[in-house]
Design an enzyme around this catalytic site. Structure first.
Site, PDB file in Angstrom:
ATOM      1  CE  LYS A  41      -0.477  -0.299   5.039  1.00 11.78           C
ATOM      2  NZ  LYS A  41      -1.367  -0.765   6.132  1.00 11.78           N
ATOM      3  NE  ARG A 140      -7.085   0.215  10.749  1.00 13.70           N
ATOM      4  CZ  ARG A 140      -5.851   0.068  10.272  1.00 13.70           C
ATOM      5  NH1 ARG A 140      -4.991   1.070  10.346  1.00 13.70           N
ATOM      6  NH2 ARG A 140      -5.451  -1.067   9.748  1.00 13.70           N
ATOM      7  CE1 TYR A 262      12.521  32.144   4.637  1.00 18.10           C
ATOM      8  CE2 TYR A 262      12.872  29.779   4.326  1.00 18.10           C
ATOM      9  CZ  TYR A 262      12.576  31.032   3.812  1.00 18.10           C
ATOM     10  OH  TYR A 262      12.343  31.179   2.475  1.00 18.10           O
ATOM     11  CG  MET A 310       9.632  24.144  -0.395  1.00 18.62           C
ATOM     12  SD  MET A 310       8.712  25.163  -1.545  1.00 18.62           S
ATOM     13  CE  MET A 310       7.509  25.923  -0.483  1.00 18.62           C
TER      14      MET A 310
HETATM   15  C1  LIG Z   1      -0.621  -1.766   6.812  1.00 12.42           C
HETATM   16  C2  LIG Z   1      -1.179  -3.070   7.202  1.00 12.42           C
HETATM   17  C3  LIG Z   1      -0.334  -4.187   7.350  1.00 12.42           C
HETATM   18  C4  LIG Z   1       1.176  -4.083   7.313  1.00 12.42           C
HETATM   19  O1  LIG Z   1       1.580  -3.551   8.561  1.00 12.42           O
HETATM   20  P1  LIG Z   1       3.133  -3.347   8.943  1.00 12.42           P
HETATM   21  O2  LIG Z   1       3.071  -2.882  10.351  1.00 12.42           O
HETATM   22  O3  LIG Z   1       3.647  -2.295   8.022  1.00 12.42           O
HETATM   23  O4  LIG Z   1       3.804  -4.645   8.763  1.00 12.42           O
HETATM   24  C5  LIG Z   1      -0.920  -5.420   7.586  1.00 12.42           C
HETATM   25  N1  LIG Z   1      -2.264  -5.544   7.709  1.00 12.42           N
HETATM   26  C6  LIG Z   1      -3.100  -4.483   7.597  1.00 12.42           C
HETATM   27  C7  LIG Z   1      -4.559  -4.685   7.759  1.00 12.42           C
HETATM   28  C8  LIG Z   1      -2.582  -3.208   7.365  1.00 12.42           C
HETATM   29  O5  LIG Z   1      -3.400  -2.169   7.281  1.00 12.42           O
END
Ligand SMILES: *Cc1c(COP(=O)(O)O)cnc(C)c1O
Length: 388
Positions: A41, A140, A262, A310
């Protein structure tokens, strides 16, 4: 000072695909008979799903996860035909048919998502595969206890569906002593009894290190593949994956008492040599690192002084001899001496956020040296990190 490729880029992010593959193999070996997926992801946590996915597929990985349907549609054609790509968020209302069209598997997180998927199976007059997620203590995503009870009483609840996996997600796995881990394990076992019999998956990266009880049939690591430490405060068994280098643009000598950057947030208290390097918060080098983090010129640590701008940072290079650092030279921001978790802690965040923020402005290099040993300097740095 090093071998950066493009002269036009201010900064270069080198991603070691061989190290990601080695990390996947290490996790797979750790879970014994269970299967090991890869979570891709957010563009593989910012490191390039289009490169990471095929590299892991070539090593034998066949189960992949992303968060959104759009991520899956881009990635699916890059994976082998026999690989399974699952979407953690499941179908948003109306998008179910697109999952089928693209050969992507949904994670069904609610009664409504199950109903919609079942309705599509009915319309198409064929069985559709899916993952069912249960909430075991994170509040969640996933079926809650009321939904589970209702499903257990409804014989037709999964009619037309093939439940290929039952999964849940751990809330506190990075803290092995947290009582929520064992509580979630108990609730997961109970939830499975209310659902069709199917293989099970609970552990993310950190969950893998909680022990064999947490492995079930499939584990779902993301962070550990990318070199992040799975357990906070313990030595990191994963191989480092990233090197972020920025080029020096200018070096100047300042008398004592000169304010820099800055807000004049730093002033020299002695004659100082200040180098300006070509990386800033627009690149994901977070503004909260100002006056906190360092860069490294070889093995010499040079503090970042003043605010992060930046496009630039200012570095106190007084520790180096004159002319040791020149325009065009590269300094390490993440690399052998400075891992992502450490930089993230300096920024007041976690490695996950640091990785996913590293922006698109870098010149990105994916290296393929599968199973190469870490360099001597990297190993020494690891030993130092563990010793300190
Ligand atoms: C992001 C996610 C993972 C991976 O988690 P890590 O802590 O990065 O290994 C696994 N299962 C779900 C449902 C997730 O949202």
């Amino acid at each position: 000072m090093s071998d950066m490729p493009s002269q036009g880029a201010g900064a270069v992010l080198a991603i070691d695909l061989g190290a990601i593959v080695a990390n996947w193999r290490l996790l797979k070996a750790r879970v014994g008979g269970a299967d090991c997926a890869a979570v891709l992801k957010a563009d593989a946590y910012g490191l390039g799903a289009a490169q990471v996915g095929p590299a892991l597929a070539a090593a034998g990985c066949r189960q992949f996860f992303v968060a959104h349907l759009d991520e899956a549609i881009v990635l699916k054609p890059l994976l082998p035909r026999d690989a399974t790509l699952s979407v953690l968020h499941g179908p948003l209302p109306g998008s179910e048919a697109e999952f089928v069209a693209h050969g992507v598997r949904p994670v069904l997180n609610s009664q409504a998502q199950i109903d919609a998927w079942r309705a599509l199976a009915h319309r198409l007059d064929r069985e559709l595969g899916a993952i069912v997620q249960v909430d075991t203590g994170m509040a969640r995503l996933g079926l809650d206890e009321r939904e589970l009870r209702a499903l257990a009483d409804d014989r037709g609840a999964f009619f037309g569906l093939r439940v290929e996996l039952v999964m849940s997600h751990l809330a506190c796995a990075d803290d092995p002593a947290h009582p929520a881990n064992a509580a979630q394990l108990v609730r997961f076992a109970a939830a499975r009894r209310s659902l069709p019999q199917a293989p099970a998956s609970l552990a993310n990266s950190s969950g893998i290190f909680l022990g064999g009880d947490y492995h079930f049939d499939l584990v779902r690591p993301g962070a550990a593949l990318y070199g992040l430490a799975p357990a906070a405060g313990a030595p990191n068994p994963m191989r480092p994956v990233l090197r972020l280098q920025a080029r020096v643009i200018q070096v100047r000598e300042l008398p004592a008492g000169t304010p820099v950057g800055y807000g004049h947030a730093w002033s020299s208290d002695r004659p100082s040599r200040i180098a300006t390097a070509s990386v800033g918060y627009a690149d994901g080098w977070l503004r909260s690192l100002g006056n906190r983090a360092s860069v490294w010129a070889g093995e010499v640590e040079l503090p970042i002084v003043g605010r992060v701008s930046m496009d630039t940072v200012t570095i106190d290079a007084t520790a180096l001899p004159p002319d040791a650092l020149r325009p065009g030279d590269a300094v390490d921001l993440i690399g052998p001496s400075c891992d992502v978790d450490r930089v993230a802690a300096q920024a007041g965040t976690i490695g996950y956020e640091m990785l996913t923020r590293l922006g698109r402005r870098f010149s990105r290099v994916h290296r393929h040296g599968v199973d190469s040993e870490p360099t001597c300097r990297a190993r020494r740095a690891e030993e130092r990190t563990i010793a300190g």
